[in-house]
Design a protein around this motif. Structure first.
Motif, PDB file in Angstrom:
ATOM      1  N   ILE A   1     -11.327  -1.715   2.068  1.00 26.43           N
ATOM      2  CA  ILE A   1     -11.529  -3.193   1.832  1.00 26.43           C
ATOM      3  C   ILE A   1     -10.624  -3.932   0.818  1.00 26.43           C
ATOM      4  O   ILE A   1     -10.107  -5.086   1.358  1.00 26.43           O
TER       5      ILE A   1
ATOM      6  N   LEU B   1     -13.539  -4.288  -6.076  1.00 31.06           N
ATOM      7  CA  LEU B   1     -14.286  -4.638  -5.129  1.00 31.06           C
ATOM      8  C   LEU B   1     -15.343  -5.842  -5.155  1.00 31.06           C
ATOM      9  O   LEU B   1     -15.069  -6.931  -4.184  1.00 31.06           O
ATOM     10  N   LEU B   2     -15.487  -6.138  -6.516  1.00 30.23           N
ATOM     11  CA  LEU B   2     -16.089  -7.324  -6.894  1.00 30.23           C
ATOM     12  C   LEU B   2     -15.029  -8.464  -7.009  1.00 30.23           C
ATOM     13  O   LEU B   2     -15.373  -9.642  -6.120  1.00 30.23           O
TER      14      LEU B   2
ATOM     15  N   SER C   1     -14.472  -9.342  -3.259  1.00 28.83           N
ATOM     16  CA  SER C   1     -15.569 -10.231  -2.514  1.00 28.83           C
ATOM     17  C   SER C   1     -15.536 -11.484  -2.959  1.00 28.83           C
ATOM     18  O   SER C   1     -16.014 -12.609  -2.483  1.00 28.83           O
ATOM     19  N   ILE C   2     -15.448 -11.528  -4.189  1.00 33.72           N
ATOM     20  CA  ILE C   2     -15.691 -12.969  -4.849  1.00 33.72           C
ATOM     21  C   ILE C   2     -14.581 -13.998  -4.289  1.00 33.72           C
ATOM     22  O   ILE C   2     -14.930 -14.994  -3.960  1.00 33.72           O
TER      23      ILE C   2
ATOM     24  N   LYS D   1     -18.433 -15.454   0.614  1.00 32.25           N
ATOM     25  CA  LYS D   1     -19.303 -14.683   1.521  1.00 32.25           C
ATOM     26  C   LYS D   1     -18.936 -14.689   2.936  1.00 32.25           C
ATOM     27  O   LYS D   1     -17.972 -15.415   3.181  1.00 32.25           O
ATOM     28  N   GLY D   2     -19.311 -14.007   3.768  1.00 34.26           N
ATOM     29  CA  GLY D   2     -19.177 -14.180   5.255  1.00 34.26           C
ATOM     30  C   GLY D   2     -18.119 -13.074   5.530  1.00 34.26           C
ATOM     31  O   GLY D   2     -17.828 -12.302   4.884  1.00 34.26           O
TER      32      GLY D   2
END
Lengths: 309, 368
Positions: free
Chosen positions: A230, A280-281, A284-285, A289-290
């Motif tokens: 990711i 990862l945080l 993602s931030i 989202k999405g």
């Protein structure tokens, strides 16, 4: 600079198993199959690599053996996920359990045995470059292979017809099917190849890095690799960057322990795992989202080809 | 005549099939396990008979199986609860450890010489510790869509290292001759055991929790809400239910249950923190929850079954010198076969002849 070089060298060495695992998972996920069984596949790869090297005396046969074991495990995973359309997360967990258990039973006679394994093989000329030379070109040949694999995969995904088919299968299986690509066959093939690459990562640990076998020797690296995919947004070159970053953290904490720091070892050992969460945080931030850009759109979803009479 | 297999979805699954499939999955997993054990140089007959004799052979064996089933049931409920919202809590192992650390801290720093008060403190603290540990991952997931499978799993490794920090460092018993363990708890902080066995009062919780959550999920408004949210977060959002709030709450409760399971294991069984505290209950519980098809009452039954495997694996370690983790092979196979079984629950396979028309006896006769 003087302190940096040994850390960089160690980062590449301890990052390579994670790199192989991450690359293998990228290949698998590009086709739309999520394989969470990396930890188990790496462990069985590490076992197979060690056992074959030990009994034949040839570490390269060990690596080949690990690749084959990985392919077989990939076959099991794709049978469950593609043919039986089972839950990919559960199948991955089952793979982790199976691999952990099987490797500890199979490897019980190899605990405490050492092998010669892969030798270091400095590349002439390149290894004399300051900083870069010792960091990247004074390793074993399996590490050089991983550089090649990164370059090859970058080229393969973007510039070949087969790479396009693979990406189509992962992004839009229905369209791929309409193009005449067999979604099932593509997913089977790349899940097996991917798992084979993951197993080579395990083999690097036992055949080149530690040159021994120990129960649970991967210690969560398989899961770190899942997170790194990711982080790398499914790009092989970024995967290399991420893997060496983690290798560096590991090397750094080992060096601190060796230097006799007052920070207790268990606290230092949390570092790679905490960093995985942080990375990862962060990703993602930033992406919001999405859908994360680069993620295969049909990742983790079974494909139902409508039956036509 | 050409024969081919045709797969089609089942419209409904009969009750009989619903019961047969898990049983058949289990039986085939054990059969496959026997083949594997044979090839790994372990006699399957000896291994299986050892497992059964150790866990079900006498009253003591059965009591030991119940001892294993207690944390399994509780933790499987935790996994099941998170999964009603389609959240994977793979981090129960870490939450068990955090619960145990909190309970030990309670005994160490705010010891009260009254069993009821002591247990109230331990219960609350271990619940909070496990709950917060899980809620972190839940919050990240709900707020920023951070993959909770990876975060909960990474938090396991962090929790285990945290646990090691205490038993190797500040909490180590000075009289333990260097073994990494804390001093034994005083009796006030130990759960009662029954009938001279190691079955402790955690049993009551293990039997109560599934019933409580069965009622909550079936018959309460909140239970209905989180089930809807699991199936369709968007629709739930339109209906005014807060996804973030509920994910965090569900993960907190899920983690709290695992944390309390850790406390029960600590004060009911071991009485001190020591290396290798939880033998992978957090992971085995995932199998329990799946094999029980996320049904709270089924979880009790399946926990007992897997308790048999766990007791067996400890005995195998002594009798046949197998590593403790060797039983993970069987656990992995069981999960594989449960997945395979799901396929037969959802689809049926029909043998089709020729052009894909339904095979009728007439067609078969004509073909001959």
């Amino acid at each position: 600079m003087e302190i940096l070089v040994p850390i960089l060298t160690a980062a590449v060495r301890s990052g390579t198993p994670i790199l192989y695992a991450t690359l293998g998972e990228i290949v698998t996920e590009k086709g739309g199959i999520l394989n969470l069984g990396l930890e188990g596949i790496m462990l069985l790869g590490a076992y197979a690599g060690f056992a074959v090297s030990y009994s034949t005396g040839n570490p390269w046969l060990g690596v080949a053996g690990a690749f084959c074991v990985g392919m077989i495990l990939g076959l099991v995973h794709s049978f469950i996920c593609v043919t039986l359309k089972g839950n990919q997360v559960v199948s991955g967990l089952a793979m982790t359990m199976f691999g952990t258990g099987a490797s500890s039973i199979l490897g019980r006679d190899y605990v405490g045995v050492t092998i010669e394994g892969l030798h270091r093989f400095p590349i002439p000329l390149l290894s004399d470059i300051p900083v870069v030379g010792p960091a990247f070109f004074r390793h074993d040949a399996l590490i050089y292979c991983s550089y090649g694999l990164v370059v090859f995969l970058c080229w393969f995904f973007t510039s070949t017809r087969q790479g396009l088919y693979l990406r189509a299968t992962g992004d839009n299986p229905r369209a791929a099917d309409a193009m005449g690509i067999s979604v099932a066959r593509t997913r089977y093939f790349y899940t097996m190849i991917g798992a084979g690459i993951v197993a080579v990562g395990g083999a690097h640990m036992s055949v080149a890095y530690t040159k021994m076998w120990a129960e649970h020797m991967t210690a969560g690296r398989g899961w770190i690799a899942v997170a790194l995919v990711i982080f790398a947004i499914w790009h092989p070159a970024r995967a290399a960057f991420g893997a060496y970053l983690f290798g560096g953290v590991e090397a750094f904490q080992l060096r601190l322990q060796a230097a006799g720091t007052t920070i207790p070892a268990p606290i230092l050992m949390m570092l790679p795992y905490l960093m995985t969460i942080a990375v990862l945080l962060f990703i993602s931030i930033r992406k919001g989202k999405g859908i994360i850009f680069g993620a295969p759109a049909a990742l983790g979803l079974p494909f139902f080809r409508e039956e036509r009479d | 005549m050409r024969l081919s297999l045709k797969v089609e979805p089942r419209l409904e699954t009969s009750r009989l099939l619903g019961l047969m499939i898990p049983v058949l999955s289990l039986v085939s997993a054990l059969a496959m396990g026997a083949v594997f054990l044979h090839f790994m140089g372990v006699s399957p007959a000896k291994a299986y008979s050892t497992i059964v004799r150790a866990s079900l052979g006498d009253a003591y064996g059965i009591s030991e199986t119940i001892v294993k089933a207690i944390p399994l049931t509780m933790v499987a409920i935790a996994v099941m609860l998170a999964f009603t919202m389609l959240i994977w809590n793979i981090g129960c192992e870490g939450q068990i450890f955090m619960g145990a650390i909190a309970a030990a801290a309670a005994v160490r720093y705010c010891f009260v010489d009254n069993r009821l008060v002591m247990f109230a403190i331990m219960f609350v603290l271990s619940g909070i510790a496990g709950g917060v540990w899980a809620a972190i991952a839940g919050f990240f997931r709900a707020k920023w869509n951070v993959n909770e499978i990876i975060t909960t799993l990474m938090l396991n490794y962090v929790a285990i290292n945290f646990f090691n920090y205490f038993i190797y460092g500040p909490w180590r018993d000075p009289t333990s001759l260097g073994f990494p363990m804390t001093p034994l708890f005083p009796d006030t902080a130990r759960l009662t055991c029954y009938c001279g066995t190691r079955v402790h009062a955690g049993l009551i919780l293990a039997l109560l929790l599934p019933l409580v959550f069965w009622v909550v999920l079936r018959f309460t408004r909140w239970g209905y809400e989180i089930r809807v949210m699991g199936e369709n977060p968007k629709a739930a959002g339109f209906a005014g239910m807060s996804y973030v709030k509920n994910v965090v709450l569900v993960m907190f409760i899920s983690g709290a249950i695992a944390g309390v399971a850790g406390m029960c294991e600590l004060s009911g069984l071991q009485g001190r923190l020591q290396a290798g505290f939880s033998g992978g209950y957090g992971y085995t519980a995932i199998i329990v929850a799946w094999l029980a098809r996320l049904h709270p009452v089924g979880i009790i039954l399946v926990s007992f079954l897997l308790g048999v495997l766990l007791v067996g694996s400890e005995t195998l370690q002594i009798v046949m010198r197998l590593p403790v983790s060797s039983m993970l092979v069987l656990q992995g196979l069981i999960l594989f076969f449960v997945l395979g079984g799901e396929f037969f629950r959802k689809f049926r396979i029909r043998i089709v002849t020729g052009g894909g028309h339904r095979a009728s006896p007439e067609a078969l006769k004509e073909g001959e």
